[in-house]
Design an enzyme around this catalytic site. Structure first.
Site, short mmCIF file in Angstrom:
data_model
loop_
_atom_site.label_atom_id
_atom_site.label_comp_id
_atom_site.label_asym_id
_atom_site.label_seq_id
_atom_site.Cartn_x
_atom_site.Cartn_y
_atom_site.Cartn_z
N LYS A 180 7.14 -7.17 3.67
CA LYS A 180 5.56 -7.14 4.52
C LYS A 180 4.60 -7.22 3.20
CE LYS A 180 2.60 -4.11 4.74
NZ LYS A 180 1.11 -4.85 4.50
N ILE A 237 -0.76 4.82 -3.02
CA ILE A 237 0.40 4.39 -2.12
C ILE A 237 1.91 4.28 -2.68
CG2 ILE A 237 1.03 2.64 -0.60
CD1 ILE A 237 -1.56 3.98 0.36
N GLU A 255 5.62 -0.68 -9.14
CA GLU A 255 4.71 -1.50 -10.13
C GLU A 255 3.45 -1.26 -9.78
OE1 GLU A 255 2.70 -3.12 -11.77
OE2 GLU A 255 3.25 -4.91 -11.06
N CYS A 289 -2.36 -6.50 -12.30
CA CYS A 289 -1.98 -5.33 -12.76
C CYS A 289 -1.63 -5.18 -14.22
CB CYS A 289 -0.40 -4.97 -12.14
SG CYS A 289 0.67 -6.28 -11.88
N GLU A 386 -8.15 2.68 -14.14
CA GLU A 386 -7.95 1.03 -13.90
C GLU A 386 -9.06 0.99 -12.92
OE1 GLU A 386 -4.61 -0.22 -11.15
OE2 GLU A 386 -4.35 -1.81 -12.62
P1 NAI Z 1 -2.41 -0.75 -1.44
O1 NAI Z 1 -1.54 -0.28 -2.65
O2 NAI Z 1 -2.98 0.05 -0.53
O3 NAI Z 1 -1.41 -2.06 -0.77
C1 NAI Z 1 -0.37 -2.61 -1.32
C2 NAI Z 1 0.49 -2.97 -0.29
O4 NAI Z 1 0.81 -1.74 0.37
C3 NAI Z 1 0.03 -3.85 0.71
O5 NAI Z 1 0.97 -4.70 1.54
C4 NAI Z 1 -0.29 -2.39 2.00
O6 NAI Z 1 -0.50 -3.04 3.20
C5 NAI Z 1 0.63 -1.62 1.69
N1 NAI Z 1 0.58 -0.42 2.09
C6 NAI Z 1 -0.66 0.32 2.12
N2 NAI Z 1 -0.39 1.65 2.68
C7 NAI Z 1 0.89 1.80 2.92
C8 NAI Z 1 1.55 2.64 3.48
N3 NAI Z 1 1.01 4.02 3.74
N4 NAI Z 1 2.89 2.67 3.57
C9 NAI Z 1 3.64 1.51 3.04
N5 NAI Z 1 2.78 0.44 2.87
C10 NAI Z 1 1.49 0.56 2.58
O7 NAI Z 1 -3.64 -1.57 -2.40
P2 NAI Z 1 -4.96 -2.06 -1.86
O8 NAI Z 1 -5.55 -1.32 -0.81
O9 NAI Z 1 -4.88 -3.41 -1.53
O10 NAI Z 1 -5.72 -1.93 -3.24
C11 NAI Z 1 -6.31 -0.60 -3.57
C12 NAI Z 1 -6.21 -0.47 -5.11
O11 NAI Z 1 -5.05 -0.47 -5.65
C13 NAI Z 1 -7.09 -1.58 -5.78
O12 NAI Z 1 -8.16 -1.24 -6.01
C14 NAI Z 1 -6.33 -1.71 -7.34
O13 NAI Z 1 -6.85 -0.80 -7.97
C15 NAI Z 1 -4.68 -1.33 -7.03
N6 NAI Z 1 -3.80 -2.33 -6.83
C16 NAI Z 1 -2.89 -2.57 -7.87
C17 NAI Z 1 -2.24 -3.72 -7.72
C18 NAI Z 1 -1.03 -4.00 -8.68
O14 NAI Z 1 -0.98 -5.22 -8.99
N7 NAI Z 1 -0.67 -3.05 -9.40
C19 NAI Z 1 -2.17 -4.78 -6.71
C20 NAI Z 1 -3.13 -4.28 -5.53
C21 NAI Z 1 -3.89 -3.19 -5.77
MG MG Z 2 -4.87 0.47 0.58
#
Ligand code: NAI
Ligand code: MG
Length: 483
Positions: A180, A237, A255, A289, A386
């Protein structure tokens, strides 16, 4: 411009080796962060699509895919790697427009994607069990077996790299995958479906279902037939996923990012360190990250480091992805707001330097200037949380003990680096630091397909990348035979 470069459907889901519409027939839109234009329609998958994808993966495990030998799986991964290599420029172009990252950085990601499939293709038939000495007349041996159907939820910042590391290792161990991708950038993820068919992967071994996190993502993690979950994304999440997975007692790899420090001691080769200190913070506009957002500097060389970093910072350029400057835009207006909210807390700090916007940037692009803040106390909000943007803080320290205390002062523990020529100090500090990876006289943000990667605390747990990932994507069976 993008359409001419797309050779596969983007508004479909990929299940059982076929492209099809999602059940709801609803669509979501992908935006080009460089100019705010809509570049593609994608599906809004729901629990019915997830169920079908998981069923198709389960079937593949019981038949075609499950019957392949490790060597045959490896050959398929090699083939996939070759196909990615044949399309490097095309995939990089698509990723640059979808994510907003400078073209050269997107190319590095495409190279890494090919390398992951190559690495895990080669590893498939080299992971072995053990024989264990036991009682007289007993023969005991262990087998590494796949979990079953693995669910992969990935973010928008490095789609290709994360697909490579998470699908590569899982497929190598013989799991069947349901991916996904992020609703904010998922075009290269969809390309993998077409390439998997071209490579000859059996139907159902790889399934791809774009959609919203709270809908497609949430149904995937709670599906009763998912045996393992790999997640990269936010802490918030990550916590949800771990608690949802607990309801079915499913193991998760998380991660979740970091606040990774680079520690510069007084005997460091500052000129060698300089590009690493900066690039590790601004790569992908800081949306990494393993970004290094904290630069800890010995007071003895503080002014020299500040001067050199500031001078480099003031030359940084922000441009559209295809202009290929040091930084592109951030992914969305929402992400830009998150960064700006953090900057509201910077009023008591000194901004040592900032970059420049390239001329004539589209008004609707999500551009943020890279900024370097100095004399920051380690407990300051900007030195603890972060930000996920191109913001770095320089924190002075007194001595080794102070440096270690500051490095370990956040909730995260993903990556760190130590800059010193003193070998004993390198060993002492590397041991004392809470971090999944420690680099000495270099910093490998995101790089190193071969290097196990993952963190502790708020950075998550479990390891991906390297050979180590194969253990996480498999389970161990102990066989005990009496003659
Ligand atoms: P997110 O954690 O919401 O999204 C990441 C993935 O999880 C996406 O595919 C999303 O569709 C999925 N997701 C979201 N809610 C979910 C749920 N309830 N159940 C299952 N899957 C779910 O991250 P987002 O909204 O893109 O970014 C928010 C913040 O997260 C950013 O500002 C950043 O600080 C952090 N982040 C960290 C990352 C990393 O590489 N560690 C990558 C992206 C975001
Ligand atoms: Mg989100």
């Amino acid at each position: 411009m993008l359409n001419e470069n797309l050779w596969y459907p983007t508004d479909k889901i990929f299940i059982n080796g076929k492209w099809k519409d999602c059940y709801s027939e609803k669509t979501l839109f992908l935006e080009n962060p460089s100019n705010g234009e809509i570049i593609a329609k994608i599906t809004d998958s729901d629990e019915r699509d997830v169920d079908e994808a998981v069923k198709s993966a389960s079937n593949a495990l019981r038949s075609s895919w499950g019957n392949l030998s490790a060597t045959e799986r490896g050959r398929l991964l090699f083939k996939l790697s070759e196909l990615v290599k044949n399309r490097l420029d095309n995939l990089a172009f698509i990723e640059a427009l979808d994510v907003g990252k400078p073209l050269e950085q997107a190319k590095n990601d495409a190279v890494a994607l090919a390398r992951y499939f190559e690495f895990y293709g080669g590893a498939c038939d080299k992971i072995m069990g053990e024989t264990i000495p036991y009682l007289k007349d007993y023969t005991v041996y262990t087998l590494r077996e796949p979990h079953g159907v693995t669910g992969h939820i990935i973010p928008w910042n490095y789609p290709m790299q994360i697909i490579g590391r998470t699908l590569g290792a899982s497929l190598a161990m013989g799991n069947a995958c349901v991916l996904k991708p992020s609703e904010e950038a998922c075009l290269t993820a969809l390309a993998i479906g077409e390439l998997a068919n071209e490579a000859g992967f059996p139907e159902g071994s790889i399934n791809i279902i774009p959609g919203l996190g709270e809908k497609a993502g949430a149904s995937l993690i709670s599906h009763p037939d998912i045996a393992h979950i790999s997640f990269t994304g936010s802490v918030e999440i990550g916590k949800t996923i771990q608690s949802e997975a607990a309801k079915n007692l499913v193991p998760v790899t998380l991660e979740l990012g970091g606040k990774s420090p680079q520690i510069v001691f007084e005997d460091a080769n500052i000129d060698k360190a300089l590009p690493f200190l900066i690039n590790a913070g601004i790569q992908n506009a800081g949306q990494t990250c393993s970004a290094s957002s904290r630069i800890l500097v010995s007071k003895k060389i503080y002014s020299e480091v500040v001067e050199k970093m500031s001078s480099s910072y003031s030359k940084l350029k922000v441009g559209q992805a295809l202009e290929d400057k040091d930084l592109g835009p951030v992914i969305s207006n929402r992400q830009k707001q998150v960064i700006q909210n953090y900057l509201n807390y910077s009023k008591d700090l000194e901004c040592f330097a900032e970059g420049h916007f390239n001329r004539d940037l589209p008004k609707k692009g999500h551009y943020v200037l890279p900024k370097l803040y100095g004399d920051v106390k380690y407990s300051h909000k900007l030195a603890q949380e972060e930000i996920f943007g191109p913001i770095q803080v320089i924190i002075p320290f007194e001595d080794e003990e102070d440096a270690i205390k500051i490095a370990n002062s956040t909730k995260y523990g993903l990556v760190a680096s130590i800059w010193t020529l003193d070998g004993a100090r390198q060993m002492r500090v590397a041991k004392a630091i809470k971090s999944g990876q420690v680099f000495i006289n270099n910093y490998g943000a995101g790089g190193g397909v071969e290097l196990p990667f993952g963190g502790s605390g708020y950075s998550g747990h479990g390891r991906e990348k390297g050979f180590e990932a194969l253990y996480g994507f498999s389970t161990l069976k102990n066989n005990c035979r009496n003659a």
